[in-house]
Scaffold this motif. Structure first.
Motif, PDB file in Angstrom:
ATOM      1  N   GLU A  25       0.856  -1.186   0.000  1.00 41.39           N
ATOM      2  CA  GLU A  25       0.000   0.000   0.000  1.00 41.39           C
ATOM      3  C   GLU A  25       0.895   1.240   0.000  1.00 41.39           C
ATOM      4  OE1 GLU A  25      -3.261   0.356  -0.229  1.00 41.39           O
ATOM      5  OE2 GLU A  25      -3.567  -1.813  -0.308  1.00 41.39           O
ATOM      6  N   LEU A  32       0.528   7.564  -3.295  1.00 41.55           N
ATOM      7  CA  LEU A  32      -0.692   7.112  -3.960  1.00 41.55           C
ATOM      8  C   LEU A  32      -0.930   7.921  -5.220  1.00 41.55           C
ATOM      9  CD1 LEU A  32      -3.191   5.387  -4.238  1.00 41.55           C
ATOM     10  CD2 LEU A  32      -4.396   7.039  -2.782  1.00 41.55           C
ATOM     11  N   THR A  51      -8.346   2.441  -5.811  1.00 41.38           N
ATOM     12  CA  THR A  51      -7.750   3.485  -4.976  1.00 41.38           C
ATOM     13  C   THR A  51      -8.600   4.753  -4.922  1.00 41.38           C
ATOM     14  OG1 THR A  51      -6.389   4.242  -6.832  1.00 41.38           O
ATOM     15  CG2 THR A  51      -5.406   2.625  -5.315  1.00 41.38           C
ATOM     16  N   ARG A 112      -7.013   8.652   4.437  1.00 40.68           N
ATOM     17  CA  ARG A 112      -6.549   7.311   4.776  1.00 40.68           C
ATOM     18  C   ARG A 112      -7.613   6.662   5.656  1.00 40.68           C
ATOM     19  NH1 ARG A 112      -0.811   6.242   7.334  1.00 40.68           N
ATOM     20  NH2 ARG A 112      -1.754   7.483   8.967  1.00 40.68           N
ATOM     21  N   ARG A 116      -5.342   2.497   4.469  1.00 40.80           N
ATOM     22  CA  ARG A 116      -5.134   2.677   3.019  1.00 40.80           C
ATOM     23  C   ARG A 116      -5.439   4.114   2.617  1.00 40.80           C
ATOM     24  NH1 ARG A 116      -8.913   0.081  -0.346  1.00 40.80           N
ATOM     25  NH2 ARG A 116      -7.449   0.543  -2.008  1.00 40.80           N
ATOM     26  N   TRP A 117      -4.552   4.692   1.823  1.00 41.24           N
ATOM     27  CA  TRP A 117      -4.818   5.995   1.242  1.00 41.24           C
ATOM     28  C   TRP A 117      -5.771   5.821   0.069  1.00 41.24           C
ATOM     29  CZ3 TRP A 117      -3.951  10.519   3.270  1.00 41.24           C
ATOM     30  CH2 TRP A 117      -2.953  10.655   4.244  1.00 41.24           C
TER      31      TRP A 117
END
Length: 125
Positions: A25, A32, A51, A112, A116-117
């Motif tokens: 990640e 990201l 994403t 986030r 996870r972003w």
């Protein structure tokens, strides 16, 4: 060495590939954003959808119409490993045909969640 499309100066294998493949990640909002730019270059709509924040993700995404030719990160606000939100401002160079070229400047918002972003949305100049 195949350079990463995100412009980091690192190889694709050592930069965005582990993110795009789902092996790791991205640790920051900027990482990201760079990996999402790489996904646009590689026409990987699946990674872009994975994403994107579920409240703003589009039902379809056309990744074929534009050829992305370069990325310059202008700046970030928060978005670090210890943050839960952040922004990244960037300029992306593109082409939509033989003679049609241009740039897009965007300030993207990220959050986030669950470690996870995710990309939320952005303001395009």
């Amino acid at each position: 060495m195949v350079a990463c499309p995100c412009g980091s100066g690192a190889s694709f294998a050592d930069c965005c590939r582990p993110f795009v493949r789902g092996e790791l990640e991205p640790p920051t909002a900027e990482a990201l954003m760079r990996s999402r730019y790489t996904a646009y270059v590689r026409r990987d709509a699946g990674y872009l959808h994975r994403t994107w924040h579920p409240t703003t993700v589009p039902s379809t995404l056309d990744v074929e119409a534009t050829e992305w030719r370069g990325l310059h990160v202008v700046g970030t606000t928060r978005g670090g490993a210890d943050d839960d939100e952040g922004t990244v401002t960037f300029v992306a160079h593109h082409s939509t045909g033989v003679v049609s070229t241009g740039t897009m400047r965007e300030t993207s918002r990220f959050v986030r969640e669950g470690g996870r972003w995710l990309y939320v949305d952005g303001d395009v100049d």
